[in-house]
Design a protein around this motif. Structure first.
Motif, PDB file in Angstrom:
ATOM      1  N   VAL A  96       0.817  -1.203   0.000  1.00 46.86           N
ATOM      2  CA  VAL A  96       0.000   0.000   0.000  1.00 46.86           C
ATOM      3  C   VAL A  96       0.861   1.268   0.000  1.00 46.86           C
ATOM      4  O   VAL A  96       0.409   2.347  -0.358  1.00 46.86           O
ATOM      5  CB  VAL A  96      -1.001  -0.068   1.190  1.00 46.86           C
ATOM      6  CG1 VAL A  96      -0.347   0.207   2.501  1.00 46.86           C
ATOM      7  CG2 VAL A  96      -2.199   0.791   0.960  1.00 46.86           C
ATOM      8  N   HIS A 103       5.632  -1.417  -6.981  1.00 44.02           N
ATOM      9  CA  HIS A 103       4.301  -1.800  -6.539  1.00 44.02           C
ATOM     10  C   HIS A 103       3.715  -2.872  -7.452  1.00 44.02           C
ATOM     11  O   HIS A 103       3.181  -3.876  -6.988  1.00 44.02           O
ATOM     12  CB  HIS A 103       3.378  -0.563  -6.506  1.00 44.02           C
ATOM     13  CG  HIS A 103       1.957  -0.892  -6.242  1.00 44.02           C
ATOM     14  ND1 HIS A 103       1.001  -0.895  -7.225  1.00 44.02           N
ATOM     15  CD2 HIS A 103       1.325  -1.294  -5.110  1.00 44.02           C
ATOM     16  CE1 HIS A 103      -0.154  -1.241  -6.711  1.00 44.02           C
ATOM     17  NE2 HIS A 103       0.008  -1.497  -5.425  1.00 44.02           N
ATOM     18  N   ARG A 107       2.532  -6.534  -6.254  1.00 46.03           N
ATOM     19  CA  ARG A 107       1.099  -6.828  -6.345  1.00 46.03           C
ATOM     20  C   ARG A 107       0.847  -8.021  -7.268  1.00 46.03           C
ATOM     21  O   ARG A 107       0.002  -8.876  -6.985  1.00 46.03           O
ATOM     22  CB  ARG A 107       0.363  -5.577  -6.837  1.00 46.03           C
ATOM     23  CG  ARG A 107      -1.129  -5.733  -6.781  1.00 46.03           C
ATOM     24  CD  ARG A 107      -1.838  -4.418  -7.020  1.00 46.03           C
ATOM     25  NE  ARG A 107      -3.213  -4.666  -7.334  1.00 46.03           N
ATOM     26  CZ  ARG A 107      -4.256  -4.277  -6.606  1.00 46.03           C
ATOM     27  NH1 ARG A 107      -4.075  -3.605  -5.512  1.00 46.03           N
ATOM     28  NH2 ARG A 107      -5.485  -4.570  -6.970  1.00 46.03           N
ATOM     29  N   ARG A 324      -2.455  10.685   0.282  1.00 42.75           N
ATOM     30  CA  ARG A 324      -1.602  10.619  -0.901  1.00 42.75           C
ATOM     31  C   ARG A 324      -0.649  11.808  -0.895  1.00 42.75           C
ATOM     32  O   ARG A 324      -0.809  12.734  -0.115  1.00 42.75           O
ATOM     33  CB  ARG A 324      -2.444  10.683  -2.195  1.00 42.75           C
ATOM     34  CG  ARG A 324      -3.287   9.441  -2.485  1.00 42.75           C
ATOM     35  CD  ARG A 324      -2.410   8.253  -2.833  1.00 42.75           C
ATOM     36  NE  ARG A 324      -3.156   7.123  -3.329  1.00 42.75           N
ATOM     37  CZ  ARG A 324      -3.618   6.123  -2.574  1.00 42.75           C
ATOM     38  NH1 ARG A 324      -3.443   6.153  -1.249  1.00 42.75           N
ATOM     39  NH2 ARG A 324      -4.245   5.108  -3.118  1.00 42.75           N
ATOM     40  N   HIS A 388      -3.942   0.872  -6.548  1.00 43.43           N
ATOM     41  CA  HIS A 388      -3.998   0.326  -5.176  1.00 43.43           C
ATOM     42  C   HIS A 388      -5.379  -0.211  -4.807  1.00 43.43           C
ATOM     43  O   HIS A 388      -5.628  -0.494  -3.632  1.00 43.43           O
ATOM     44  CB  HIS A 388      -3.582   1.401  -4.169  1.00 43.43           C
ATOM     45  CG  HIS A 388      -2.124   1.708  -4.216  1.00 43.43           C
ATOM     46  ND1 HIS A 388      -1.177   0.933  -3.598  1.00 43.43           N
ATOM     47  CD2 HIS A 388      -1.447   2.693  -4.848  1.00 43.43           C
ATOM     48  CE1 HIS A 388       0.029   1.433  -3.831  1.00 43.43           C
ATOM     49  NE2 HIS A 388      -0.119   2.500  -4.587  1.00 43.43           N
ATOM     50  N   CYS A 390      -8.437  -2.213  -3.671  1.00 39.21           N
ATOM     51  CA  CYS A 390      -8.340  -3.302  -2.680  1.00 39.21           C
ATOM     52  C   CYS A 390      -8.208  -4.684  -3.326  1.00 39.21           C
ATOM     53  O   CYS A 390      -9.006  -5.059  -4.179  1.00 39.21           O
ATOM     54  CB  CYS A 390      -9.595  -3.268  -1.799  1.00 39.21           C
ATOM     55  SG  CYS A 390      -9.600  -4.570  -0.568  1.00 39.21           S
TER      56      CYS A 390
END
Ligand code: HEM
Length: 445
Positions: A96, A103, A107, A324, A388, A390
């Motif tokens: 996160v 990322h 992920r 952010r 990002h 969920c």
């Protein structure tokens, strides 16, 4: 509202008004935690759609109530690294807080296990079903429960079983998890017996256990659960990632899936208790279906339970605000946002905004049952948006529908229904996770 009456001065930062009423050190946090909807409404009425809120130690975050702000979640010049600055001890190096290719890589190694196919292949629905039945049957036998305490306990059990943690180890995991949570509020004092020291020790314990799980999964030891799938996806991925990334993200999964889902589950029971017609519709569906669904493909048979899950989350979004940072200068509507600005994207506001939803303050299952188009980003903004968004969305959908059907079947068979014994509005919290009061009691009679 919990605002500082001595701080009434109107100030501007970069031409954007600062909300008055901040306290020294903690800023607007008391009002953000206890009264966020009213705080946002008051700020909008007195200052307009853009204003600064003071998040105490995390500094000032520029908050924007214009729906354009949702696009920031997909903007290439907006980073989530601020989350690491706000909660370095607990969320540092997790998905996160990462951005860009780092990322994506992390992920990609995890996400497949959480898609409907991954969940079905891992038998997650079958794994959850007995624990959910056992819990609602215990509620029926007790006749009265403190709802958030119960749903938090159930969710912890489900989350641990997802990880494949053996039943005999659960009490120790429970203890360490509670200590880990202390890191969220721990004062920066690293002395024996203090929350920071205990929380760090719990984090190191959890991380060491996760490393063992990863070793076991690689050695093909008998262990079920999503960790096996995550490890093999990770090992298959083209870019070599260190196990530290996997370990940090196993910790993130424990944290991200627990309080959010427990809060939503508790709100579902509260809404069912205060809306008899909702309960009747759910019971009718549960009787028609006759069993708890275990696969995603079966969820289409439960539109009422699905609508209940979506409408509950719309009215009570568990993640109320997303932090952010602008990495470059941005244009937001008419405003110029300088590079480096900390931003707050208030999901809570958009979730009940008249610009995005018809009759936003009414709890209406019909808005879901009568829709013809597919679910779009605005319909699931409670899960975030963009890179990002969920990872647990399909899992939550499955477990909350399973829970609703099991609850309706169990209570209806016993000739009882949920009734609210407390004021559901009293003691609500909105940050860091939004949740009803711990004290709310539900009777089954
Ligand atoms: C009702 C329940 C839930 C809600 C409302 C929720 C909400 C959210 C939101 C708003 C984000 C985006 C955060 C951001 O952009 O900064 C997020 C991210 C995430 N959620 Fe959930 N969540 C829920 C349940 C779960 C569950 C059950 C899991 C897994 C077990 C999970 C795992 C994650 C992960 C790993 C991320 C980070 C994804 C990334 O950064 O790429 N969540 N969640």
């Amino acid at each position: 509202m919990l605002l500082n009456p001595l701080n009434r001065r109107h100030r501007l930062r970069y031409d954007i008004p600062v909300m008055p009423g901040a306290f020294p050190v903690v800023g607007h946090l008391p009002a953000i935690i206890c009264d966020l909807p009213r705080l946002l409404r008051r700020a909008e009425r007195t200052l307009g759609s853009h204003f600064w809120l003071d998040f105490g130690p995390a500094g000032h975050l520029m908050t924007c109530l214009d729906p354009d702000a949702l696009a920031l979640l997909r903007h290439k010049d907006v980073s989530s690294a601020l989350i690491e600055e706000i909660a370095p001890e607990i969320l540092g190096r997790t998905l996160v807080t990462l951005n860009g290719s780092a990322h994506r890589q992390a992920r990609d190694g995890i996400k497949a296990a959480f898609l409907p196919r991954g969940l079905t292949e891992a038998g997650i629905g079958e794994l959850f079903e007995p624990a959910i039945w056992a819990r609602v049957q215990a509620w029926r036998d007790r006749g009265e429960v403190t709802i958030l305490r119960e749903t938090a306990d159930l969710m912890l059990k489900l989350t641990f079983s997802l990880m494949g943690i053996p039943a005999q180890d659960l009490p120790e995991w429970h203890r360490k998890y509670r200590q880990l949570l202390q890191l969220i509020v721990a004062p920066p004092v690293d002395l024996p017996g203090m929350p920071l020291r205990r929380g760090r020790a719990a984090r190191d314990w959890i991380d060491a256990q996760s490393r063992e799980f990863i070793r076991d999964a690689r050695a093909h030891a008998v262990r079920t659960g999503l960790i096996n799938d995550m490890v093999s996806a990770f090992d298959r991925s083209e870019d070599a990632l260190s196990d530290d990334v996997l370990v940090a993200n196993i910790r993130l999964l424990l944290l991200a899936g627990h309080e959010t889902t427990a809060s939503t589950m508790a709100w579902m029971v509260i809404e069912l208790a205060r809306r008899p017609e909702l309960w009747d519709a759910l019971v009718e569906e549960a009787q028609r279906v006759g069993a708890v669904p275990t696969r995603h493909a079966d969820l289409a048979q439960c539109p009422v339970a699905e609508a209940l899950f979506r409408e509950t989350l719309r009215m009570h979004p568990a993640s109320s605000l997303l932090p952010r940072r602008a990495t470059q200068e941005l244009q937001l509507g008419e405003r110029r946002i300088p590079a480096g600005t900390s931003l707050c994207i208030p999901l809570l506001h958009f979730s009940t905004s008249a610009l995005l939803h018809e009759a936003p303050d009414e709890f209406r299952l019909a808005r879901w049952l009568q829709r013809t188009g597919p679910i779009g980003p605005v319909d699931m903004l409670q899960f975030g948006s963009g890179p990002h968004v969920c990872i647990g969305y399909h899992l939550v959908w499955l477990e909350l529908v399973q829970f609703s059907i099991a609850l309706a079947l169990t209570m209806h068979k016993a000739g009882v229904r949920p009734r609210l014994l407390s004021d559901a509005e009293k003691g609500r919290r909105y940050y860091p996770t939004a949740q009803p009061s711990m004290k709310i009691r539900i009777e089954f009679s």
